[in-house]
Design a protein around this motif. Structure first.
Motif, PDB file in Angstrom:
ATOM      1  N   SER A   1      22.122  29.586 -40.499  1.00 62.66           N
ATOM      2  CA  SER A   1      22.052  30.609 -41.552  1.00 62.66           C
ATOM      3  C   SER A   1      22.771  31.891 -41.144  1.00 62.66           C
ATOM      4  O   SER A   1      23.371  32.573 -41.981  1.00 62.66           O
ATOM      5  N   GLY A   2      22.736  32.229 -39.847  1.00 64.93           N
ATOM      6  CA  GLY A   2      23.425  33.435 -39.371  1.00 64.93           C
ATOM      7  C   GLY A   2      24.931  33.337 -39.540  1.00 64.93           C
ATOM      8  O   GLY A   2      25.601  34.322 -39.887  1.00 64.93           O
ATOM      9  N   LEU A   3      25.492  32.155 -39.328  1.00 67.79           N
ATOM     10  CA  LEU A   3      26.937  31.958 -39.485  1.00 67.79           C
ATOM     11  C   LEU A   3      27.336  32.033 -40.963  1.00 67.79           C
ATOM     12  O   LEU A   3      28.367  32.615 -41.303  1.00 67.79           O
ATOM     13  N   ILE A   4      26.496  31.498 -41.841  1.00 72.74           N
ATOM     14  CA  ILE A   4      26.764  31.596 -43.283  1.00 72.74           C
ATOM     15  C   ILE A   4      26.749  33.069 -43.698  1.00 72.74           C
ATOM     16  O   ILE A   4      27.636  33.539 -44.424  1.00 72.74           O
ATOM     17  N   GLU A   5      25.772  33.831 -43.214  1.00 75.07           N
ATOM     18  CA  GLU A   5      25.703  35.262 -43.542  1.00 75.07           C
ATOM     19  C   GLU A   5      26.942  36.000 -43.055  1.00 75.07           C
ATOM     20  O   GLU A   5      27.479  36.866 -43.760  1.00 75.07           O
TER      21      GLU A   5
ATOM     22  N   PHE B   1      33.880  35.608 -47.890  1.00 70.43           N
ATOM     23  CA  PHE B   1      33.842  34.252 -48.453  1.00 70.43           C
ATOM     24  C   PHE B   1      32.648  34.148 -49.388  1.00 70.43           C
ATOM     25  O   PHE B   1      31.618  34.792 -49.176  1.00 70.43           O
ATOM     26  N   SER B   2      32.788  33.328 -50.427  1.00 69.95           N
ATOM     27  CA  SER B   2      31.650  33.114 -51.330  1.00 69.95           C
ATOM     28  C   SER B   2      30.571  32.340 -50.575  1.00 69.95           C
ATOM     29  O   SER B   2      30.838  31.702 -49.549  1.00 69.95           O
ATOM     30  N   ASN B   3      29.358  32.395 -51.087  1.00 69.72           N
ATOM     31  CA  ASN B   3      28.244  31.675 -50.443  1.00 69.72           C
ATOM     32  C   ASN B   3      28.538  30.177 -50.408  1.00 69.72           C
ATOM     33  O   ASN B   3      28.234  29.503 -49.426  1.00 69.72           O
ATOM     34  N   GLU B   4      29.161  29.651 -51.472  1.00 75.09           N
ATOM     35  CA  GLU B   4      29.505  28.227 -51.529  1.00 75.09           C
ATOM     36  C   GLU B   4      30.542  27.874 -50.472  1.00 75.09           C
ATOM     37  O   GLU B   4      30.432  26.840 -49.796  1.00 75.09           O
ATOM     38  N   GLU B   5      31.559  28.712 -50.322  1.00 81.85           N
ATOM     39  CA  GLU B   5      32.600  28.452 -49.317  1.00 81.85           C
ATOM     40  C   GLU B   5      32.029  28.536 -47.906  1.00 81.85           C
ATOM     41  O   GLU B   5      32.331  27.698 -47.055  1.00 81.85           O
TER      42      GLU B   5
ATOM     43  N   ALA C   1      37.571  29.226 -44.452  1.00 83.37           N
ATOM     44  CA  ALA C   1      36.190  29.487 -44.054  1.00 83.37           C
ATOM     45  C   ALA C   1      35.815  28.642 -42.839  1.00 83.37           C
ATOM     46  O   ALA C   1      35.151  29.129 -41.915  1.00 83.37           O
ATOM     47  N   ILE C   2      36.256  27.389 -42.825  1.00 82.49           N
ATOM     48  CA  ILE C   2      35.996  26.523 -41.661  1.00 82.49           C
ATOM     49  C   ILE C   2      36.673  27.099 -40.426  1.00 82.49           C
ATOM     50  O   ILE C   2      36.065  27.181 -39.347  1.00 82.49           O
ATOM     51  N   SER C   3      37.910  27.494 -40.569  1.00 81.89           N
ATOM     52  CA  SER C   3      38.656  28.068 -39.441  1.00 81.89           C
ATOM     53  C   SER C   3      37.959  29.325 -38.912  1.00 81.89           C
ATOM     54  O   SER C   3      37.806  29.507 -37.693  1.00 81.89           O
TER      55      SER C   3
ATOM     56  N   THR D   1      28.863  28.143 -46.958  1.00 82.46           N
ATOM     57  CA  THR D   1      27.949  27.007 -46.739  1.00 82.46           C
ATOM     58  C   THR D   1      28.741  25.732 -46.509  1.00 82.46           C
ATOM     59  O   THR D   1      28.412  24.935 -45.616  1.00 82.46           O
ATOM     60  N   PHE D   2      29.782  25.516 -47.306  1.00 77.38           N
ATOM     61  CA  PHE D   2      30.634  24.343 -47.124  1.00 77.38           C
ATOM     62  C   PHE D   2      31.220  24.330 -45.718  1.00 77.38           C
ATOM     63  O   PHE D   2      31.224  23.297 -45.045  1.00 77.38           O
ATOM     64  N   ALA D   3      31.726  25.471 -45.266  1.00 84.03           N
ATOM     65  CA  ALA D   3      32.350  25.553 -43.934  1.00 84.03           C
ATOM     66  C   ALA D   3      31.356  25.225 -42.838  1.00 84.03           C
ATOM     67  O   ALA D   3      31.644  24.417 -41.946  1.00 84.03           O
ATOM     68  N   VAL D   4      30.181  25.832 -42.899  1.00 83.38           N
ATOM     69  CA  VAL D   4      29.175  25.627 -41.843  1.00 83.38           C
ATOM     70  C   VAL D   4      28.657  24.197 -41.859  1.00 83.38           C
ATOM     71  O   VAL D   4      28.392  23.617 -40.797  1.00 83.38           O
ATOM     72  N   ASP D   5      28.550  23.606 -43.047  1.00 82.26           N
ATOM     73  CA  ASP D   5      28.075  22.225 -43.145  1.00 82.26           C
ATOM     74  C   ASP D   5      29.127  21.212 -42.726  1.00 82.26           C
ATOM     75  O   ASP D   5      28.802  20.055 -42.477  1.00 82.26           O
ATOM     76  N   ASN D   6      30.385  21.624 -42.658  1.00 90.99           N
ATOM     77  CA  ASN D   6      31.462  20.683 -42.343  1.00 90.99           C
ATOM     78  C   ASN D   6      32.121  20.930 -40.994  1.00 90.99           C
ATOM     79  O   ASN D   6      33.262  20.521 -40.774  1.00 90.99           O
ATOM     80  N   ILE D   7      31.413  21.574 -40.101  1.00 91.72           N
ATOM     81  CA  ILE D   7      31.875  21.688 -38.717  1.00 91.72           C
ATOM     82  C   ILE D   7      30.826  21.034 -37.831  1.00 91.72           C
ATOM     83  O   ILE D   7      29.659  20.950 -38.193  1.00 91.72           O
ATOM     84  N   THR D   8      31.258  20.565 -36.687  1.00 93.23           N
ATOM     85  CA  THR D   8      30.334  19.896 -35.772  1.00 93.23           C
ATOM     86  C   THR D   8      29.767  20.934 -34.814  1.00 93.23           C
ATOM     87  O   THR D   8      30.503  21.518 -34.014  1.00 93.23           O
ATOM     88  N   VAL D   9      28.462  21.152 -34.933  1.00 94.33           N
ATOM     89  CA  VAL D   9      27.797  22.164 -34.114  1.00 94.33           C
ATOM     90  C   VAL D   9      26.458  21.627 -33.647  1.00 94.33           C
ATOM     91  O   VAL D   9      25.698  21.061 -34.427  1.00 94.33           O
ATOM     92  N   ASP D  10      26.144  21.837 -32.376  1.00 93.10           N
ATOM     93  CA  ASP D  10      24.812  21.549 -31.846  1.00 93.10           C
ATOM     94  C   ASP D  10      24.027  22.848 -31.930  1.00 93.10           C
ATOM     95  O   ASP D  10      24.222  23.761 -31.115  1.00 93.10           O
ATOM     96  N   TRP D  11      23.158  22.952 -32.934  1.00 97.90           N
ATOM     97  CA  TRP D  11      22.447  24.203 -33.183  1.00 97.90           C
ATOM     98  C   TRP D  11      21.462  24.523 -32.070  1.00 97.90           C
ATOM     99  O   TRP D  11      21.202  25.711 -31.805  1.00 97.90           O
ATOM    100  N   LYS D  12      20.940  23.524 -31.377  1.00 96.24           N
ATOM    101  CA  LYS D  12      20.044  23.792 -30.231  1.00 96.24           C
ATOM    102  C   LYS D  12      20.840  24.448 -29.095  1.00 96.24           C
ATOM    103  O   LYS D  12      20.366  25.367 -28.437  1.00 96.24           O
ATOM    104  N   GLU D  13      22.046  23.955 -28.905  1.00 94.72           N
ATOM    105  CA  GLU D  13      22.918  24.546 -27.879  1.00 94.72           C
ATOM    106  C   GLU D  13      23.271  25.988 -28.247  1.00 94.72           C
ATOM    107  O   GLU D  13      23.321  26.873 -27.372  1.00 94.72           O
ATOM    108  N   GLN D  14      23.489  26.233 -29.527  1.00 96.24           N
ATOM    109  CA  GLN D  14      23.768  27.599 -29.994  1.00 96.24           C
ATOM    110  C   GLN D  14      22.569  28.512 -29.738  1.00 96.24           C
ATOM    111  O   GLN D  14      22.735  29.675 -29.343  1.00 96.24           O
TER     112      GLN D  14
END
Length: 193
Positions: free
Chosen positions: A121-125, A132-136, A105-107, A138-151
């Motif tokens: 939230s869009g990436l989790i969706e 992927f399950s909602n838990e997987e 999921a992270i990959s 969410t785990f992936a999105v929470d464990n990557i380094t992302v600047d959401w303002k830049e996104q």
């Protein structure tokens, strides 16, 4: 009348009487000595016990002093070592166990971000849409380094490349895509709307 002569007791009977008398006297005499000896022994034992109790009490009084001295010595040495241990703990935070599904999921999340911009939230969706399950997800999105303002800025630029938007219209579109109001406003400000 004639007087009868008293018969003398044989010698061996007289010796037994005297021997018995001597034994009795000796027993009485030694019995007194035994009592005196017993009293002396009891007094000595009491003195030894009192001395031992005194030593024990002294040892009990000295023990806390010895422990305090040891504690003071340990306290003096401990602060020198503790900061090093705390620093080591701070430097190496515990990493969560990552399952194969979570790694995948992270990959996948990183691949999507290389391709286009997403909100949190869009990436989790998108990941849950991919199976992927909602838990997987969410785990992936929470464990990557992302600047959401830049996104948000990248997503806003994608929209502007496709069509025209007003400032409020682009903010509304970005919030619809899952960006926060702050992230959307930052994107519009950065893009010059």
């Amino acid at each position: 009348m004639t007087k009868m002569k008293k018969a003398k007791k044989p010698f061996y009977k007289r010796i037994w009487v005297w021997a018995l008398a001597i034994i009795i006297v000796a027993a009485i005499a030694s019995g007194g000595e035994e009592d005196t000896a017993t009293e002396s022994t009891a007094t000595e034992e009491k003195a030894v016990t009192e001395t031992a109790d005194t030593k024990t009490e002294a040892t009990k009084e000295e023990a806390p002093k010895v422990e305090e001295t040891k504690a003071e010595a340990t306290e003096e040495e401990a602060p020198k070592e503790e900061p090093k241990q705390e620093e080591a703990v701070r430097e190496e935070p515990a990493k969560p166990e990552v399952s194969l599904s979570q790694q995948n999921a992270i990959s996948k999340a990183e691949q999507y971000l290389d391709y286009t911009a997403f909100s949190h939230s869009g990436l989790i969706e998108q990941l849950t849409f991919d199976g992927f399950s909602n838990e997987e997800a969410t785990f992936a999105v929470d464990n990557i380094t992302v600047d959401w303002k830049e996104q948000a800025v990248k997503k806003g630029q994608d929209y502007l490349d496709y069509t025209s938007f007003s400032r409020s219209g682009l903010i509304e579109q970005l919030t619809f895509d899952g960006f926060s109001r702050e992230e959307a406003t930052h994107a519009v400000d950065t893009l010059g709307l």
